[in-house]
Design a protein around this motif. Structure first.
Motif, PDB file in Angstrom:
ATOM      1  N   ALA A 140      73.958  64.224 -36.198  1.00 40.05           N
ATOM      2  CA  ALA A 140      75.105  63.438 -35.742  1.00 40.05           C
ATOM      3  C   ALA A 140      76.328  64.302 -35.458  1.00 40.05           C
ATOM      4  N   GLY A 141      76.275  65.567 -35.828  1.00 39.19           N
ATOM      5  CA  GLY A 141      77.423  66.439 -35.638  1.00 39.19           C
ATOM      6  C   GLY A 141      78.570  66.124 -36.572  1.00 39.19           C
ATOM      7  N   ALA A 142      78.274  65.488 -37.709  1.00 39.47           N
ATOM      8  CA  ALA A 142      79.321  65.090 -38.654  1.00 39.47           C
ATOM      9  C   ALA A 142      79.763  66.284 -39.496  1.00 39.47           C
ATOM     10  N   ARG A 143      81.035  66.298 -39.842  1.00 36.58           N
ATOM     11  CA  ARG A 143      81.528  67.280 -40.805  1.00 36.58           C
ATOM     12  C   ARG A 143      81.153  66.784 -42.200  1.00 36.58           C
ATOM     13  N   PHE A 144      80.754  67.721 -43.062  1.00 37.01           N
ATOM     14  CA  PHE A 144      80.350  67.282 -44.391  1.00 37.01           C
ATOM     15  C   PHE A 144      80.490  68.412 -45.405  1.00 37.01           C
ATOM     16  N   SER A 145      80.488  68.003 -46.667  1.00 36.93           N
ATOM     17  CA  SER A 145      80.442  68.923 -47.792  1.00 36.93           C
ATOM     18  C   SER A 145      79.374  68.419 -48.748  1.00 36.93           C
ATOM     19  N   ALA A 146      79.050  69.225 -49.751  1.00 40.64           N
ATOM     20  CA  ALA A 146      77.986  68.848 -50.683  1.00 40.64           C
ATOM     21  C   ALA A 146      78.250  69.450 -52.051  1.00 40.64           C
ATOM     22  N   ASP A 147      77.708  68.795 -53.075  1.00 40.94           N
ATOM     23  CA  ASP A 147      77.734  69.371 -54.420  1.00 40.94           C
ATOM     24  C   ASP A 147      76.403  69.074 -55.097  1.00 40.94           C
ATOM     25  N   PHE A 148      76.210  69.701 -56.258  1.00 42.38           N
ATOM     26  CA  PHE A 148      74.940  69.590 -56.967  1.00 42.38           C
ATOM     27  C   PHE A 148      75.210  69.342 -58.452  1.00 42.38           C
ATOM     28  N   PHE A 149      74.139  68.999 -59.177  1.00 39.60           N
ATOM     29  CA  PHE A 149      74.221  68.705 -60.606  1.00 39.60           C
ATOM     30  C   PHE A 149      73.205  69.597 -61.292  1.00 39.60           C
ATOM     31  N   LEU A 150      73.637  70.439 -62.222  1.00 37.78           N
ATOM     32  CA  LEU A 150      72.818  71.524 -62.734  1.00 37.78           C
ATOM     33  C   LEU A 150      71.406  71.108 -63.153  1.00 37.78           C
ATOM     34  N   PRO A 151      71.206  69.986 -63.892  1.00 39.73           N
ATOM     35  CA  PRO A 151      69.831  69.668 -64.311  1.00 39.73           C
ATOM     36  C   PRO A 151      68.843  69.502 -63.163  1.00 39.73           C
ATOM     37  N   SER A 152      69.325  69.128 -61.972  1.00 38.55           N
ATOM     38  CA  SER A 152      68.424  68.948 -60.827  1.00 38.55           C
ATOM     39  C   SER A 152      68.735  69.916 -59.692  1.00 38.55           C
ATOM     40  N   ALA A 153      69.602  70.898 -59.923  1.00 47.66           N
ATOM     41  CA  ALA A 153      70.079  71.758 -58.843  1.00 47.66           C
ATOM     42  C   ALA A 153      68.974  72.622 -58.236  1.00 47.66           C
ATOM     43  N   HIS A 154      68.056  73.129 -59.049  1.00 43.83           N
ATOM     44  CA  HIS A 154      67.062  74.060 -58.521  1.00 43.83           C
ATOM     45  C   HIS A 154      66.229  73.442 -57.402  1.00 43.83           C
ATOM     46  N   PRO A 155      65.574  72.302 -57.611  1.00 46.16           N
ATOM     47  CA  PRO A 155      64.775  71.739 -56.511  1.00 46.16           C
ATOM     48  C   PRO A 155      65.635  71.195 -55.366  1.00 46.16           C
ATOM     49  N   LEU A 156      66.805  70.660 -55.662  1.00 44.80           N
ATOM     50  CA  LEU A 156      67.611  70.073 -54.590  1.00 44.80           C
ATOM     51  C   LEU A 156      68.300  71.137 -53.755  1.00 44.80           C
ATOM     52  N   LEU A 157      68.667  72.261 -54.343  1.00 42.90           N
ATOM     53  CA  LEU A 157      69.191  73.370 -53.541  1.00 42.90           C
ATOM     54  C   LEU A 157      68.123  73.866 -52.569  1.00 42.90           C
ATOM     55  N   ALA A 158      66.889  73.993 -53.039  1.00 43.81           N
ATOM     56  CA  ALA A 158      65.800  74.428 -52.164  1.00 43.81           C
ATOM     57  C   ALA A 158      65.589  73.428 -51.030  1.00 43.81           C
ATOM     58  N   ALA A 159      65.663  72.135 -51.353  1.00 44.01           N
ATOM     59  CA  ALA A 159      65.482  71.107 -50.328  1.00 44.01           C
ATOM     60  C   ALA A 159      66.623  71.103 -49.316  1.00 44.01           C
ATOM     61  N   ALA A 160      67.836  71.422 -49.781  1.00 40.66           N
ATOM     62  CA  ALA A 160      69.026  71.370 -48.927  1.00 40.66           C
ATOM     63  C   ALA A 160      69.252  72.642 -48.129  1.00 40.66           C
TER      64      ALA A 160
END
Length: 272
Positions: A140-160
């Motif tokens: 969509a060409g949208a501007r965005f930011s992101a954050d993570f939560f340490l207990p789930s950060a490892h798999p979600l960082l890889a996915a993101a």
């Protein structure tokens, strides 16, 4: 200034500390971030799904500053999280009952389709389908930011990872930053804000430090939501045109003040 749409959970939180403090409170990253952004002068909308148990949420007087147009109410229970802190102020154990927040990805995709011009913040937490949302934001060409939560950060960082270089800002704590640098070349990232408890927060631009701010000393009463408060305040100030150093200073100050306040009680039970 663009509206800030914060995609994430609004939840019932059970928080436990090693000194014996134990309580049930209103929480969720979408609520904390949007509220901090609104208090910093932005129009902020939590993009969230709540159940019948939080139906009175929008009637809370001190939450009237929020844009509730992106909130969906569904039949069932809201997300509920239990968080245990250790003596260093780090969450070391969590459990979750996601309830109606399983509908959040579909709800968020619909909101994005209707409002592609918003600025989006994505709280990369379960049960969101993070790759689907990031892919749609990029398309969509949208501007965005992101954050993570340490207990789930490892798999979600890889996915993101494939989409993180397109983010305006990424918010992580020191431990999450170490995981981030093992997943993505930090030199490819536009801006990363790294927090480290009471130690200085850093703003890195393509891995180069460009700003640093030390939070004021406070007597901590509540830790949950401090990082989210920093995120929402920083986004509001930067999107309003503040310089990076000024935005970071305002953000760490707001986060420190958040830790010195009592957590938000759950709203009164809904009675149809």
């Amino acid at each position: 200034m663009q509206r800030i749409s914060v995609i994430g959970n609004i939840s019932r939180d059970h928080i436990r500390y090693p000194d014996g403090r134990d309580g049930h409170y209103l929480g969720g990253a979408a609520l904390h971030i949007a509220l901090a952004a609104a208090r910093a002068g932005a129009r902020a909308a939590p993009v969230a799904v709540i159940g019948d148990d939080l139906a009175r949420l929008t009637r809370e007087p001190d939450l009237a500053c929020l844009d509730w147009s992106a909130l969906r109410r569904a039949t069932g229970s809201s997300a509920a999280f239990a968080m245990d802190y250790d003596s260093h102020g780090t969450v070391h154990c969590t459990s979750a009952a996601y309830g109606v927040s399983h509908q959040l990805t579909t709800h968020a995709l619909g909101h994005l389709a209707r409002h592609p011009g918003d600025f989006y913040h994505l709280c990369c937490r379960r049960p969101l389908h993070v790759p689907v949302l990031l892919s749609r934001l990029a398309t969509a060409g949208a501007r965005f930011s992101a954050d993570f939560f340490l207990p789930s950060a490892h798999p979600l960082l890889a996915a993101a990872a494939p989409w993180l270089p397109t983010a305006d800002w990424i918010f992580v704590n020191a431990a999450e930053y170490r995981l981030l640098t093992r997943t993505v070349d930090p030199a490819t990232l536009n801006a990363v804000i790294v927090t480290d408890g009471p130690r200085p927060a850093r703003l890195l631009h393509h891995a180069r430090p460009v700003a640093k701010a030390c939070p004021p000393t406070t007597t901590a009463v509540e830790l949950t939501g401090a990082g989210d408060t920093l995120t929402g305040t920083f986004l509001a100030r930067r999107l309003a045109g503040a310089a990076p150093q000024a935005a970071l200073e305002a953000a760490v100050t707001a986060a420190a003040h958040h830790t010195a306040t009592r957590p938000r009680p759950l709203p009164a039970p809904y009675r149809p």
